[in-house]
Design a protein around this motif. Structure first.
Motif, PDB file in Angstrom:
ATOM      1  N   ARG A   1       0.840  -1.211   0.000  1.00 17.89           N
ATOM      2  CA  ARG A   1       0.000   0.000   0.000  1.00 17.89           C
ATOM      3  C   ARG A   1       0.864   1.247   0.000  1.00 17.89           C
ATOM      4  O   ARG A   1       0.576   2.217  -0.715  1.00 17.89           O
ATOM      5  CB  ARG A   1      -0.941  -0.020   1.204  1.00 17.89           C
ATOM      6  CG  ARG A   1      -2.115  -0.976   1.055  1.00 17.89           C
ATOM      7  CD  ARG A   1      -3.144  -0.749   2.161  1.00 17.89           C
ATOM      8  NE  ARG A   1      -2.608  -1.113   3.478  1.00 17.89           N
ATOM      9  CZ  ARG A   1      -2.751  -2.307   4.046  1.00 17.89           C
ATOM     10  NH1 ARG A   1      -3.401  -3.266   3.409  1.00 17.89           N
ATOM     11  NH2 ARG A   1      -2.264  -2.534   5.253  1.00 17.89           N
ATOM     12  N   ARG A   2       1.919   1.246   0.804  1.00 18.17           N
ATOM     13  CA  ARG A   2       2.812   2.422   0.838  1.00 18.17           C
ATOM     14  C   ARG A   2       3.449   2.672  -0.521  1.00 18.17           C
ATOM     15  O   ARG A   2       3.685   3.824  -0.905  1.00 18.17           O
ATOM     16  CB  ARG A   2       3.906   2.220   1.903  1.00 18.17           C
ATOM     17  CG  ARG A   2       3.402   2.259   3.333  1.00 18.17           C
ATOM     18  CD  ARG A   2       4.545   2.359   4.323  1.00 18.17           C
ATOM     19  NE  ARG A   2       5.382   1.158   4.347  1.00 18.17           N
ATOM     20  CZ  ARG A   2       5.185   0.124   5.157  1.00 18.17           C
ATOM     21  NH1 ARG A   2       4.140   0.117   5.986  1.00 18.17           N
ATOM     22  NH2 ARG A   2       6.008  -0.910   5.135  1.00 18.17           N
ATOM     23  N   ALA A   3       3.718   1.593  -1.249  1.00 16.40           N
ATOM     24  CA  ALA A   3       4.379   1.728  -2.547  1.00 16.40           C
ATOM     25  C   ALA A   3       3.399   1.981  -3.688  1.00 16.40           C
ATOM     26  O   ALA A   3       3.823   2.219  -4.821  1.00 16.40           O
ATOM     27  CB  ALA A   3       5.191   0.461  -2.839  1.00 16.40           C
ATOM     28  N   GLY A   4       2.098   1.915  -3.410  1.00 17.89           N
ATOM     29  CA  GLY A   4       1.108   2.103  -4.467  1.00 17.89           C
ATOM     30  C   GLY A   4       1.103   0.957  -5.465  1.00 17.89           C
ATOM     31  O   GLY A   4       0.940   1.180  -6.675  1.00 17.89           O
ATOM     32  N   LEU A   5       1.265  -0.255  -4.971  1.00 15.24           N
ATOM     33  CA  LEU A   5       1.341  -1.437  -5.837  1.00 15.24           C
ATOM     34  C   LEU A   5       0.086  -1.578  -6.685  1.00 15.24           C
ATOM     35  O   LEU A   5      -1.030  -1.373  -6.213  1.00 15.24           O
ATOM     36  CB  LEU A   5       1.525  -2.695  -4.974  1.00 15.24           C
ATOM     37  CG  LEU A   5       1.680  -4.005  -5.738  1.00 15.24           C
ATOM     38  CD1 LEU A   5       3.073  -4.110  -6.338  1.00 15.24           C
ATOM     39  CD2 LEU A   5       1.418  -5.197  -4.818  1.00 15.24           C
ATOM     40  N   GLY A   6       0.275  -2.020  -7.923  1.00 17.60           N
ATOM     41  CA  GLY A   6      -0.856  -2.162  -8.828  1.00 17.60           C
ATOM     42  C   GLY A   6      -1.581  -3.493  -8.743  1.00 17.60           C
ATOM     43  O   GLY A   6      -2.773  -3.567  -9.036  1.00 17.60           O
ATOM     44  N   HIS A   7      -0.889  -4.559  -8.329  1.00 23.34           N
ATOM     45  CA  HIS A   7      -1.506  -5.883  -8.413  1.00 23.34           C
ATOM     46  C   HIS A   7      -0.764  -6.844  -7.493  1.00 23.34           C
ATOM     47  O   HIS A   7       0.465  -6.939  -7.532  1.00 23.34           O
ATOM     48  CB  HIS A   7      -1.434  -6.386  -9.859  1.00 23.34           C
ATOM     49  CG  HIS A   7      -2.173  -7.667 -10.129  1.00 23.34           C
ATOM     50  ND1 HIS A   7      -1.990  -8.369 -11.305  1.00 23.34           N
ATOM     51  CD2 HIS A   7      -3.075  -8.380  -9.405  1.00 23.34           C
ATOM     52  CE1 HIS A   7      -2.766  -9.456 -11.284  1.00 23.34           C
ATOM     53  NE2 HIS A   7      -3.421  -9.483 -10.142  1.00 23.34           N
ATOM     54  N   LEU A   8      -1.517  -7.597  -6.677  1.00 20.30           N
ATOM     55  CA  LEU A   8      -0.936  -8.645  -5.850  1.00 20.30           C
ATOM     56  C   LEU A   8      -1.605  -9.967  -6.184  1.00 20.30           C
ATOM     57  O   LEU A   8      -2.838 -10.064  -6.202  1.00 20.30           O
ATOM     58  CB  LEU A   8      -1.097  -8.343  -4.364  1.00 20.30           C
ATOM     59  CG  LEU A   8      -0.378  -9.353  -3.443  1.00 20.30           C
ATOM     60  CD1 LEU A   8       0.397  -8.658  -2.343  1.00 20.30           C
ATOM     61  CD2 LEU A   8      -1.379 -10.345  -2.848  1.00 20.30           C
ATOM     62  N   VAL A   9      -0.785 -10.989  -6.453  1.00 20.51           N
ATOM     63  CA  VAL A   9      -1.274 -12.332  -6.774  1.00 20.51           C
ATOM     64  C   VAL A   9      -0.897 -13.258  -5.623  1.00 20.51           C
ATOM     65  O   VAL A   9       0.270 -13.308  -5.218  1.00 20.51           O
ATOM     66  CB  VAL A   9      -0.656 -12.854  -8.089  1.00 20.51           C
ATOM     67  CG1 VAL A   9      -1.167 -14.258  -8.396  1.00 20.51           C
ATOM     68  CG2 VAL A   9      -0.963 -11.904  -9.241  1.00 20.51           C
ATOM     69  N   TYR A  10      -1.869 -13.996  -5.113  1.00 18.87           N
ATOM     70  CA  TYR A  10      -1.632 -14.881  -3.971  1.00 18.87           C
ATOM     71  C   TYR A  10      -1.986 -16.309  -4.330  1.00 18.87           C
ATOM     72  O   TYR A  10      -3.026 -16.575  -4.927  1.00 18.87           O
ATOM     73  CB  TYR A  10      -2.467 -14.420  -2.778  1.00 18.87           C
ATOM     74  CG  TYR A  10      -2.307 -15.289  -1.542  1.00 18.87           C
ATOM     75  CD1 TYR A  10      -1.055 -15.499  -0.971  1.00 18.87           C
ATOM     76  CD2 TYR A  10      -3.417 -15.897  -0.958  1.00 18.87           C
ATOM     77  CE1 TYR A  10      -0.909 -16.291   0.159  1.00 18.87           C
ATOM     78  CE2 TYR A  10      -3.277 -16.684   0.172  1.00 18.87           C
ATOM     79  CZ  TYR A  10      -2.017 -16.879   0.727  1.00 18.87           C
ATOM     80  OH  TYR A  10      -1.878 -17.673   1.842  1.00 18.87           O
ATOM     81  N   ILE A  11      -1.112 -17.246  -3.952  1.00 19.58           N
ATOM     82  CA  ILE A  11      -1.380 -18.666  -4.166  1.00 19.58           C
ATOM     83  C   ILE A  11      -1.917 -19.281  -2.877  1.00 19.58           C
ATOM     84  O   ILE A  11      -1.291 -19.170  -1.818  1.00 19.58           O
ATOM     85  CB  ILE A  11      -0.116 -19.413  -4.659  1.00 19.58           C
ATOM     86  CG1 ILE A  11      -0.396 -20.909  -4.851  1.00 19.58           C
ATOM     87  CG2 ILE A  11       1.065 -19.190  -3.718  1.00 19.58           C
ATOM     88  CD1 ILE A  11      -1.383 -21.226  -5.942  1.00 19.58           C
ATOM     89  N   SER A  12      -3.081 -19.904  -2.978  1.00 21.06           N
ATOM     90  CA  SER A  12      -3.708 -20.541  -1.834  1.00 21.06           C
ATOM     91  C   SER A  12      -3.955 -22.012  -2.155  1.00 21.06           C
ATOM     92  O   SER A  12      -3.383 -22.548  -3.115  1.00 21.06           O
ATOM     93  CB  SER A  12      -5.007 -19.809  -1.475  1.00 21.06           C
ATOM     94  OG  SER A  12      -5.529 -20.268  -0.252  1.00 21.06           O
TER      95      SER A  12
END
Length: 251
Positions: A82-93
């Protein structure tokens, strides 16, 4: 060219994700506890994590530990993103985290919720167990002359490189929320998988199916961790065993 950070990038899955992304011409940062220059313990966070996330387009979050700490690690990662202004996070579950009351599955489900409520754009993929995990488990169980298995449990192992390829594809696409599950090509009894392992590894062991107790066991027996309608993987357990062991003598 896209800049992608892979957490747990030296692990079984993360390593393959990074290799696939690099092969497609993308720049990859690898984050793990011992991988320079982004050697970060996600459970502790800190300035090193902010540096790792800075300038990144997408994070593929593969870091995990069955020994605990995944929720703390995800919290630190999401805050840095959030601090870096990330565009996309992908999580493996894992397939079945919402159906099987197993401690590690509950943790994965909790991390899914953190991702969903993070305020970031995200994608979550659930997969069945990797072939590597079954071999690891069977290796431990076969140390005894009698290999004891939980009775009535089936599995649907999937090739890790195929999951890595799917994660790389998702990382390069638009945030998609929870995508369709990914399972291996066959649903098999644990006994049949164990016997295939013993044959490939050259071990002669008696195999005994043992009834167990508890809610988690009942959920596994009810196939809560399987996704037969999403048997999209191609590589079989026997193909994996042949590549890993080749010809072995009996031990």
């Amino acid at each position: 060219m896209t800049m992608i950070l892979v957490t747990g990038g030296t692990g079984i899955l993360g390593r393959h994700v990074g290799e696939r992304l690099r092969a497609d011409g993308h720049e990859v940062r690898v984050l793990s506890r011992h991988s320079r220059p982004y050697a970060v313990d996600l459970r502790e966070g800190g300035a090193g994590l902010d540096a790792a996330v800075a300038g990144v387009d997408t994070v593929v979050h593969c870091a995990t530990s069955p020994r605990g700490g995944d929720e703390e690690a995800a919290g630190h990662l999401l805050a840095a993103a959030r601090r870096a202004g990330l565009g996309h996070l992908v999580y493996i579950s894992i397939v079945g985290v919402d159906r099987v009351p197993f401690a590690y599955y509950r943790t994965k489900m909790a991390v899914e919720k953190l991702v969903e409520e993070s305020g970031l754009d995200w994608t979550v993929l659930r997969a069945t167990q990797f072939h590597d995990l079954l071999v690891q488990v069977f290796g431990v169980l076969s140390r005894s002359p009698v290999m004891m298995l939980p009775a009535g449990v089936r599995d649907q192992p999937v090739e890790v490189t195929e999951v890595a390829g799917r994660l790389a594809e998702l990382a390069l696409g638009r945030p998609a929320g929870r995508v369709a599950d990914m399972g291996g090509p066959e649903v098999r009894s644990l006994e049949s998988l164990a016997r295939a392992y013993l044959a490939a590894a050259g071990r002669r062991r008696a195999v005994v199916n043992v009834p167990m107790a508890g809610r988690a066991y009942r959920a596994f027996r009810a196939d809560g961790h399987l996704t037969p309608e999403r048997a999209v993987g191609a590589g079989t357990f026997e193909e994996y065993l042949a590549a890993r062991f080749g010809a072995r003598r009996h031990a």
